[in-house]
Design a protein around this motif. Structure first.
Motif: not given
Length: 141
Positions: A108-123
């Motif tokens: 099933s479709h859940l959404g999308h994943v994006f990288a390098g947007e600058g959020y202060d998260t571990p990943t």
């Protein structure tokens, strides 16, 4: 249903999915539609628990990995485990391709994943997930 080392797999026909899901759930989960931003029930939820796939019940994300991105959809910085989701290159919109996130158990479709947007998260990842693709099983009070 079939199974392998990652757990049970759910394989149903479109007619069977339509019996299980509302029309809107079917459009998002089985046809890769997107709910409108800031309308989903889990966008601002801070309750502790496990987010499951609304279609098949597979555990996908924990509330401890959810963060406020102010994007209009629930955001997580990682799935519960990498084998819980699968990734597909999405070229449906003009411009740069996106990475679609699907439930590994039922596709099933859940959404999308994006990288390098600058959020202060571990990943440095933002799993932008439709609320309608999830159900929250709360823990504690």
């Amino acid at each position: 249903m079939s199974s392998d080392d990652r757990g049970p797999r759910v394989t149903l026909s479109d007619d069977q999915w339509r019996e299980r899901l509302t029309d809107t759930e079917f459009q998002v989960l089985r046809r890769s539609a997107t709910e409108a931003p800031f309308t989903g029930e889990y966008n601002d939820t801070t309750s502790e628990g496990v987010y499951r796939c609304r279609a098949c019940g597979a555990e996908l994300f924990r509330s401890t990995e959810k963060f406020s991105s102010h994007c209009g959809w629930p955001s997580f910085f990682s799935p519960l485990a990498e084998d819980r989701v699968r990734y597909i290159t999405d070229t449906s919109l003009p411009g740069a391709p996106r990475t679609e996130v699907r439930c590994a158990a039922c596709d099933s479709h859940l959404g999308h994943v994006f990288a390098g947007e600058g959020y202060d998260t571990p990943t440095d990842l933002r799993y932008c997930i439709n609320s309608i693709s999830l159900t929250l099983e709360t823990t504690g009070d």
